[in-house]
Each structure stands twice: as structure tokens, then as C-alpha cells.
Design a protein around this motif. Sequence first.
Motif, PDB file in Angstrom:
ATOM      1  N   ASP A 100       0.872  -1.329   0.405  1.00 40.59           N
ATOM      2  CA  ASP A 100       0.037   0.262   0.096  1.00 40.59           C
ATOM      3  C   ASP A 100       0.565   0.900  -0.245  1.00 40.59           C
ATOM      4  N   TYR A 101       1.883   1.748   0.887  1.00 39.91           N
ATOM      5  CA  TYR A 101       3.037   2.172   0.930  1.00 39.91           C
ATOM      6  C   TYR A 101       3.536   2.828  -0.702  1.00 39.91           C
ATOM      7  N   LEU A 102       4.045   1.173  -1.421  1.00 41.19           N
ATOM      8  CA  LEU A 102       4.755   1.519  -2.176  1.00 41.19           C
ATOM      9  C   LEU A 102       3.537   2.148  -3.681  1.00 41.19           C
ATOM     10  N   VAL A 103       2.132   1.715  -3.280  1.00 39.53           N
ATOM     11  CA  VAL A 103       0.767   2.018  -4.407  1.00 39.53           C
ATOM     12  C   VAL A 103       1.023   3.592  -4.468  1.00 39.53           C
ATOM     13  N   ILE A 104       1.440   4.079  -3.073  1.00 43.88           N
ATOM     14  CA  ILE A 104       0.673   5.467  -2.927  1.00 43.88           C
ATOM     15  C   ILE A 104       2.090   6.649  -3.039  1.00 43.88           C
ATOM     16  N   SER A 105       3.438   6.291  -2.256  1.00 45.99           N
ATOM     17  CA  SER A 105       4.533   7.068  -3.148  1.00 45.99           C
ATOM     18  C   SER A 105       4.946   6.902  -4.061  1.00 45.99           C
ATOM     19  N   LEU A 106       4.964   5.796  -4.414  1.00 44.76           N
ATOM     20  CA  LEU A 106       5.808   5.491  -5.994  1.00 44.76           C
ATOM     21  C   LEU A 106       4.836   5.516  -7.524  1.00 44.76           C
ATOM     22  N   PHE A 107       3.518   3.819  -7.155  1.00 49.33           N
ATOM     23  CA  PHE A 107       3.475   3.928  -8.469  1.00 49.33           C
ATOM     24  C   PHE A 107       2.340   4.289  -8.689  1.00 49.33           C
ATOM     25  N   LYS A 108       1.571   5.247  -7.801  1.00 48.31           N
ATOM     26  CA  LYS A 108       0.405   6.468  -8.709  1.00 48.31           C
ATOM     27  C   LYS A 108       1.278   7.610  -9.153  1.00 48.31           C
ATOM     28  N   HIS A 109       2.230   7.695  -8.747  1.00 45.40           N
ATOM     29  CA  HIS A 109       3.193   8.771  -9.176  1.00 45.40           C
ATOM     30  C   HIS A 109       4.205   8.183 -10.287  1.00 45.40           C
ATOM     31  N   TYR A 110       4.030   7.408 -10.965  1.00 44.06           N
ATOM     32  CA  TYR A 110       4.966   6.345 -11.998  1.00 44.06           C
ATOM     33  C   TYR A 110       5.415   7.270 -13.330  1.00 44.06           C
ATOM     34  N   LYS A 111       4.047   8.303 -13.773  1.00 42.65           N
ATOM     35  CA  LYS A 111       4.696   9.221 -15.055  1.00 42.65           C
ATOM     36  C   LYS A 111       5.638   9.461 -14.478  1.00 42.65           C
TER      37      LYS A 111
END
Length: 129
Positions: A100-111
Motif C-alpha cells: 500500500d505504501y509503495l502504491v501511494i508513494s511511487l506507483f501512483k506517481h510513476y509517470k
Amino acid sequence: KMEEFLNLTQLKTSLKEAILLDYYTAGFWWAKEMNFSLIQLSGFMDLLNFALENLSEKHMSLGDNLKELERAMSGRGKTVSEEKGDPNLFSIEQAKAIIDYLVISLFKHYKTYEYLFHRRREESVVSNE
């Protein structure tokens, strides 16, 4: 201390270095708030670095990076936990929280991170004029 550990030498003039410092510092404090042991904290920071290196150095797509993260967390990838011989470094609840943390901190902002690492930016010059 994180600045020194990451060897960030142009923090005051480099947006990229400032973003990296923020990324790792926020992750470190999140893991501390989760009450991770020192070994778990080290493993978590390794996962943060792993995911970011997949993007920045290996130019992995979001999908490929997610697959690699799954492999690393399931013990099939090269992580700190595997090197130390403990494939069960995190509990199921901790692993879910990490994802969940990685999704919020990195993967949601991948672009945005892709743009940071892979787009050439012109340096702006600020003068008295």
C-alpha cells in the motif's frame, strides 16, 4: 544524515536529488512508525531502492516493476531478506502495508518519476536581470 548516506552533493540546486531525499526520508519515517525492527527497516529501504532502481536504471514499465516487486517480496527476487536467509522478513499484514505504501508513494506517481529520470531538462539560469 540521509543526505550523507545517499551521497547527495547538489541537494540545494538539484530537484532530482531533493525528490530522492524526500522519497527515502518519508519511507524511513513510515517504516519507523510501523515499528519495524532494524532488519525489517533495512529490508524495507532495500525494497524502496529496488523499486526506484527498476524505474530509474532499468527503465522498467509500471507493470514490469510491479511484477519484480511481487517476486522480491515473495522470496523469488534478490532482496535483503533473501541475502540474509530469511524469506519471511515481514508478516502478511506488514507486507500488505508495504505494498500500500509503495502504491501511494511511487506507483501512483510513476509517470512523474519516469519524467524525472528519463526526460532531459534544460537548466534555467537565474540572474539579477
